[in-house]
Write a protein that holds these residues in place. Structure first.
Motif, PDB file in Angstrom:
ATOM      1  N   LEU A 348      48.182  12.723  11.666  1.00  0.00           N
ATOM      2  CA  LEU A 348      48.978  12.597  10.747  1.00  0.00           C
ATOM      3  C   LEU A 348      48.377  12.294   9.479  1.00  0.00           C
ATOM      4  N   ILE A 349      49.049  12.440   8.370  1.00  0.00           N
ATOM      5  CA  ILE A 349      48.318  12.100   6.819  1.00  0.00           C
ATOM      6  C   ILE A 349      49.067  11.302   6.294  1.00  0.00           C
ATOM      7  N   LEU A 350      48.428  10.337   5.584  1.00  0.00           N
ATOM      8  CA  LEU A 350      49.024   9.364   4.763  1.00  0.00           C
ATOM      9  C   LEU A 350      49.000   9.811   3.414  1.00  0.00           C
ATOM     10  N   HIS A 351      49.947  10.030   2.735  1.00  0.00           N
ATOM     11  CA  HIS A 351      49.839  10.439   1.190  1.00  0.00           C
ATOM     12  C   HIS A 351      51.017   9.861   0.439  1.00  0.00           C
ATOM     13  N   LYS A 352      50.380   9.057  -0.574  1.00  0.00           N
ATOM     14  CA  LYS A 352      51.477   8.368  -1.265  1.00  0.00           C
ATOM     15  C   LYS A 352      52.145   7.356  -0.718  1.00  0.00           C
ATOM     16  N   GLY A 353      51.468   6.694   0.385  1.00  0.00           N
ATOM     17  CA  GLY A 353      52.251   5.650   1.077  1.00  0.00           C
ATOM     18  C   GLY A 353      52.921   6.209   2.323  1.00  0.00           C
ATOM     19  N   VAL A 354      53.222   7.327   2.538  1.00  0.00           N
ATOM     20  CA  VAL A 354      54.104   8.201   3.446  1.00  0.00           C
ATOM     21  C   VAL A 354      53.295   8.791   4.489  1.00  0.00           C
ATOM     22  N   VAL A 355      53.424   8.593   5.795  1.00  0.00           N
ATOM     23  CA  VAL A 355      52.870   9.003   6.639  1.00  0.00           C
ATOM     24  C   VAL A 355      53.611  10.245   7.104  1.00  0.00           C
ATOM     25  N   THR A 356      52.958  11.574   7.150  1.00  0.00           N
ATOM     26  CA  THR A 356      53.759  12.774   7.411  1.00  0.00           C
ATOM     27  C   THR A 356      52.886  13.686   8.386  1.00  0.00           C
ATOM     28  N   GLU A 357      53.730  14.507   8.871  1.00  0.00           N
ATOM     29  CA  GLU A 357      52.844  15.502   9.901  1.00  0.00           C
ATOM     30  C   GLU A 357      52.560  16.546   9.015  1.00  0.00           C
ATOM     31  N   THR A 358      52.716  16.840   7.958  1.00  0.00           N
ATOM     32  CA  THR A 358      52.142  17.987   7.139  1.00  0.00           C
ATOM     33  C   THR A 358      52.188  17.338   5.637  1.00  0.00           C
ATOM     34  N   ILE A 359      51.469  18.478   4.625  1.00  0.00           N
ATOM     35  CA  ILE A 359      51.686  18.009   3.405  1.00  0.00           C
ATOM     36  C   ILE A 359      52.440  18.820   2.519  1.00  0.00           C
ATOM     37  N   THR A 360      53.289  19.814   3.290  1.00  0.00           N
ATOM     38  CA  THR A 360      54.289  20.500   2.647  1.00  0.00           C
ATOM     39  C   THR A 360      55.683  20.159   2.974  1.00  0.00           C
ATOM     40  N   LYS A 361      56.399  20.528   2.281  1.00  0.00           N
ATOM     41  CA  LYS A 361      57.875  20.129   2.353  1.00  0.00           C
ATOM     42  C   LYS A 361      58.566  20.941   3.406  1.00  0.00           C
TER      43      LYS A 361
END
Length: 500
Positions: A348-361
């Protein structure tokens, strides 16, 4: 005899290429079918058939001088452990042994017979049912359908009751009034390949009376194992190499290297760099490969994977940062699971304080590939996400983010298309469909710190480059034999609108 032969006509047997389907149609008023089955030997096992099959293939391993001798004992133990895993993977793709029972008057091994090119193998498992004992003038014919090999009955104690025609040729016939003589000859049957193929399939067509069966013969050059030595300490540094492609973002990649060294001081890092004005990247155990300017994203990926000397590699973008949650041992655990059988594991990726499975919407996690008459189509598939029973925190996927660990050899077999120079991600996963088993797990996290760089953005983004966008789209359509694909990048819509 007549009644039993009639029963055979009520049976359809499909025993081809490793598939064993038996469809029975047995009227309840005819009970003779089961006694026929009992006439066969009950002590035949797959193991004994496999042992008897070997012929000129299991020769003692010896090397002529000058000879390079074996490894030291400790290294040999590591080699044996790695080989056992390699062999397990190899056996999954091997020709399965399928014993087809005598629902016709002939029992046979439908598949599982493999021979080296220009070598010989015993055709084991074939036997005529004793129900034909009362039959006169038994005649059986065996033919190499593709004319790739010769069929030979090796010498054994024969009588004048058995007559063989065409021995050691592409077609032989045997005739006798004694079924025991037929079965003795069949137990000495040998197939010898006459042509050199890396992998090819021949079929032995066996005909007897009105019955016909097919025995599959796979001519297969043996694969030489390719093992990776994890080193005497079996630690993460001996198993994993970290790779990243950078372009015009030296501050980012230097920060990445520094963060890796905080948690993994000795792990090898390889950087591929096609920036214009090159800068030196220092660091312990860091390899910096300088590429021509704008050589391309996938060119860098191919270069990186080609230089990996460990069993696994970790892919990271140059603007990622390791944290205490970036625990690579958890990736290794999953890739080494003998039952999960994964080739690639993403985190997973932590981006701008949010953990997501992907960097695209609009993430593509699962892909549907439909075959048309002459070509196919690819689209996003909405499906129930499957979790791994071995690792309930992992979901099986077709596409994952650019933070993953993978088996080096598995990814090398797929490769990265050099056409895609300025952006490339999902194209690789389309090529990997059916080759790589992929999962995404939530117990390994990395920080994404995207940096705004004007020079990088000018070359990286293709908003106004409709010519290159159109080239990329056409490449996907042609290479993957598609009549259409659902756009997974917004820039493809620019190409579509431009064409309209």
């Amino acid at each position: 005899m007549t009644m039993r032969m009639g029963n055979y006509l009520r049976v359809i047997v499909l025993c081809l290429t490793g598939l064993n389907f038996i469809i029975l149609y047995k009227p309840v008023s005819i009970p003779e079918m089961l006694p026929v089955m009992k006439n066969f030997k009950s002590n035949i096992t797959m193991y004994s058939l496999k042992q008897n099959m070997e012929f000129e293939q299991g020769s003692k391993c010896s090397c002529l001088e000058p000879t390079i001798r074996s490894l030291d004992m400790n290294t040999r133990h590591r080699q044996k452990r790695e080989y056992m895993e390699w062999e397990r993977q190899e056996n999954k793709m091997a020709e399965p042994m399928t014993l087809c029972p005598a629902m016709s008057p002939i029992r046979y091994l439908g598949s599982g017979i493999t021979v080296e090119p220009l070598s010989s193998v015993r055709v084991v498992g074939i036997e005529v049912d004793s129900v034909l004992k009362a039959s006169k003038h038994l005649r059986i014919t065996l033919t190499s359908r593709n004319s790739l090999g010769h069929i030979y009955v090796e010498p054994f104690t024969m009588t004048d009751l058995l007559h063989i025609e065409g021995n050691n040729s592409g077609q032989i016939s045997m005739q006798t009034e004694n079924i025991d003589q037929i079965n003795s000859a069949l137990s000495h049957l040998i197939y010898t390949g006459q042509q050199h193929h890396i992998r090819q399939r021949d079929y032995i067509d066996v005909s007897m009376h009105n019955f016909h069966i097919v025995i599959n013969i796979v001519i297969q050059r043996s694969h030489v194992p390719r093992l990776y030595d994890p080193g005497p300490y079996n630690n993460i540094s001996g198993k994993v190499t970290i790779v990243s492609k950078t372009f015009e973002r030296y501050e980012c990649v230097k920060r990445l290297i520094s963060s890796v060294r905080t948690f993994y001081p000795n792990i090898k890092i390889i950087i591929a760099d096609d920036s214009c004005k090159k800068q030196k990247l220092d660091g312990n155990n860091v390899k910096h490969f300088l590429m021509p300017f704008l050589e391309g994203y996938n060119a860098g990926k191919n270069l990186l994977v080609s230089q990996v000397r460990t069993k696994y590699f970790l892919w990271v973008d140059d603007d990622y940062v390791f944290t205490s949650d970036t625990i690579l041992e958890r990736f290794v655990e999953k890739l080494e699971s003998p039952t999960a059988e994964l080739d690639l594991v993403a985190g997973l990726i932590l981006h701008k304080g949010v953990v997501t499975e992907t960097i695209t919407k609009d993430a593509w996690s699962h892909v549907e590939y439909a075959k048309g008459k002459d070509s196919g189509c690819i689209m996003k598939r909405t499906t129930t996400i499957k979790t791994l029973k071995e690792f309930p925190n992992c979901k099986l996927k077709d596409m994952v983010t650019n933070f993953f660990m993978a088996k080096t050899e598995a990814v090398r077999k797929v490769g990265f298309d050099l056409t895609f120079e300025r952006f490339a991600h999902r194209e690789f996963f389309v090529d990997a469909l059916g080759y790589l088993r992929i999962a995404q797990c939530d117990d390994v996290i990395i920080l994404h710190r995207r940096e705004a760089d004007h020079r990088y953005s000018v070359y990286r983004h293709m908003k106004h480059d409709t010519i290159s966008i159109d080239k990329y789209a056409k490449r996907i359509l042609f290479k993957n034999n598609l009549q259409c694909f659902q756009s997974w990048e917004k820039i493809f819509l620019l190409s579509k609108n431009n064409n309209e």
